[in-house]
Motif scaffolding. Structure first.
Motif, PDB file in Angstrom:
ATOM      1  N   LEU A   1      27.971  49.120 -23.247  1.00 57.09           N
ATOM      2  CA  LEU A   1      27.766  50.276 -24.122  1.00 57.09           C
ATOM      3  C   LEU A   1      26.702  51.243 -23.630  1.00 57.09           C
ATOM      4  O   LEU A   1      26.711  52.418 -23.996  1.00 57.09           O
ATOM      5  CB  LEU A   1      27.357  49.806 -25.526  1.00 57.09           C
ATOM      6  CG  LEU A   1      28.441  49.240 -26.429  1.00 57.09           C
ATOM      7  CD1 LEU A   1      27.808  48.681 -27.689  1.00 57.09           C
ATOM      8  CD2 LEU A   1      29.452  50.312 -26.775  1.00 57.09           C
TER       9      LEU A   1
ATOM     10  N   SER B   1      30.009  45.133 -32.139  1.00 57.29           N
ATOM     11  CA  SER B   1      29.297  46.033 -31.225  1.00 57.29           C
ATOM     12  C   SER B   1      27.820  45.684 -31.136  1.00 57.29           C
ATOM     13  O   SER B   1      27.121  45.618 -32.145  1.00 57.29           O
ATOM     14  CB  SER B   1      29.455  47.481 -31.695  1.00 57.29           C
ATOM     15  OG  SER B   1      28.688  48.353 -30.895  1.00 57.29           O
TER      16      SER B   1
ATOM     17  N   ILE C   1      32.559  54.235 -23.980  1.00 62.05           N
ATOM     18  CA  ILE C   1      32.848  54.095 -25.410  1.00 62.05           C
ATOM     19  C   ILE C   1      34.127  54.850 -25.770  1.00 62.05           C
ATOM     20  O   ILE C   1      34.971  54.347 -26.518  1.00 62.05           O
ATOM     21  CB  ILE C   1      31.658  54.596 -26.246  1.00 62.05           C
ATOM     22  CG1 ILE C   1      30.422  53.720 -25.982  1.00 62.05           C
ATOM     23  CG2 ILE C   1      31.999  54.586 -27.737  1.00 62.05           C
ATOM     24  CD1 ILE C   1      29.158  54.244 -26.615  1.00 62.05           C
TER      25      ILE C   1
ATOM     26  N   LEU D   1      23.432  55.635 -24.497  1.00 66.51           N
ATOM     27  CA  LEU D   1      24.822  55.244 -24.649  1.00 66.51           C
ATOM     28  C   LEU D   1      25.682  55.742 -23.482  1.00 66.51           C
ATOM     29  O   LEU D   1      25.524  56.870 -23.023  1.00 66.51           O
ATOM     30  CB  LEU D   1      25.381  55.788 -25.965  1.00 66.51           C
ATOM     31  CG  LEU D   1      24.892  55.071 -27.229  1.00 66.51           C
ATOM     32  CD1 LEU D   1      25.312  55.855 -28.470  1.00 66.51           C
ATOM     33  CD2 LEU D   1      25.441  53.653 -27.292  1.00 66.51           C
TER      34      LEU D   1
END
Length: 368
Positions: free
Chosen positions: A14, A47, A26, A21
């Motif tokens: 991730l 997650s 993603i 991020l």
């Protein structure tokens, strides 16, 4: 009925090396999930990343060490992650829901059932659950410890057909392929015990920001396959591998499931509870439980290990320490110290009050 998938994505998939991020990864994951849902699959996404993303937002250069700082970073990061998921899924008209769990939520029968009902209602409404450990409030004794374990227990809870563990390597190897170029790939595991024969070196945790590693994924696979859930470890940067595995391609490392317990309560005992102590049995008790389907009586106890209370989950072991069953105990460890090896009719004299005849009733006992 549609197959149910649990997809666990780790911090290493991730986030980037600086904790921010990895939006492209993603987005690819979300496109895969949307495609699978269009094919009729029910999906739960577990997650990670809240602590790492929160720490990056707060300007930290390494993972926080103290519990309070981890929980503060998780509180910051969880909102960021959910906003990103909601924004990207909204582009596909897919509503999502956040579910935060602690181990205690699955240890208690009432909250375990409530959690199951919540997942089923979200499925009925067409909402996709996104699960994480409730890092902002969980204390050590109520933590799963890593989201690999959490995903396996969620897969058991909802009777999932598949658990996919997405990580930063394409499959399990005999050693870390980033350090040992001659490490051998492992494509199929029929029994977790086979890993010892293959001399697999699981190493430590994965990324700088994560808490997992290959060891936790193997432990998660043991939990999931024990609950009858097919499991695969595959590369998080290529989420499209999930669909290819579902279509029968030998990608990643795939784990063969064991027979699933038919009784929902016994599935909870076997896979929803954490054993907090051990009870060692004599040969007669081992035989009675293993082949005779009997309850455990105090006379069959050779010794106990650990401290626990009545209604806790315990492992029942033979003399060598091998687990033969686990169940919910009717007595605390201090009470068992006084009644072990005695007949049930002696309990009232030994304890001063009349307790249960059985230490673990067969209705609250599951063979391992």
């Amino acid at each position: 009925m549609s197959d149910t998938l649990v997809i666990k994505v780790g911090t290493s998939s991730l986030t980037r090396s600086d904790g921010r991020l990895a939006l492209a990864t993603i987005a690819a994951l979300i496109e895969t999930i949307v495609d699978l849902r269009a094919q009729g699959y029910q999906i739960v996404l577990v997650s990670s990343g809240a602590v790492g993303v929160g720490a990056a937002r707060l300007g930290m250069t390494e993972r926080p060490k103290t519990i309070a700082l981890k929980q503060a970073a998780a509180a910051v990061g969880q909102g960021i992650i959910m906003r990103v998921y909601d924004d990207l899924f909204r582009e596909h008209q897919q509503p999502v829901a956040q579910i935060l769990l602690t181990r205690g939520d699955l240890d208690r029968r009432s909250s375990y059932i409530n959690a199951y009902n919540t997942f089923q209602e979200l499925f009925r409404l067409g909402v996709m659950p996104i699960v994480n450990e409730n890092d902002t409030v969980a204390v050590d004794e109520l933590k799963f410890g890593d989201n690999d374990t959490l995903s396996a227990r969620v897969a058991s809870l909802i009777d999932a057909d598949w658990l996919f563990l997405l990580t930063d390597v394409d499959r399990l190897y005999s050693a870390d392929p980033r350090k040992f170029p001659d490490a051998q790939p492992i494509f199929q595991i029929d029994r977790i015990e086979d890993l010892t024969a293959l001399q697999v070196q699981t190493g430590g945790k994965g990324s700088e920001w994560g808490t997992g590693g290959m060891e936790t994924k193997i432990a998660a696979a043991a939990i999931a396959t024990g609950a009858g859930v097919k499991t695969a470890i595959t590369h998080g940067q290529f989420p499209q591998y999930i669909e290819r595995i579902l279509h029968g391609e030998p990608l990643g490392t795939q784990f063969t499931p064991q027979l699933r317990a038919a009784n929902a309560r016994k599935r909870w005992i076997a896979h929803g509870l954490i054993a907090v102590g051990k009870i060692y049995l004599d040969a007669g008790a081992v035989a009675a439980i293993s082949t005779g389907g009997k309850s455990l009586l105090p006379a069959g106890i050779a010794r106990i290990e650990g401290e626990f209370e009545a209604t806790d989950a315990v492992q029942l072991c033979d003399a060598s320490g091998k687990e033969i069953a686990r169940g919910i105990v009717n007595y605390s460890s201090s009470e068992l110290d006084r009644i072990q090896g005695h007949r049930s009719t002696d309990i009232i004299d030994l304890l001063g009050y009349l307790g249960e005849e059985t230490v673990v009733h067969r209705d609250n006992l599951v063979l391992s």
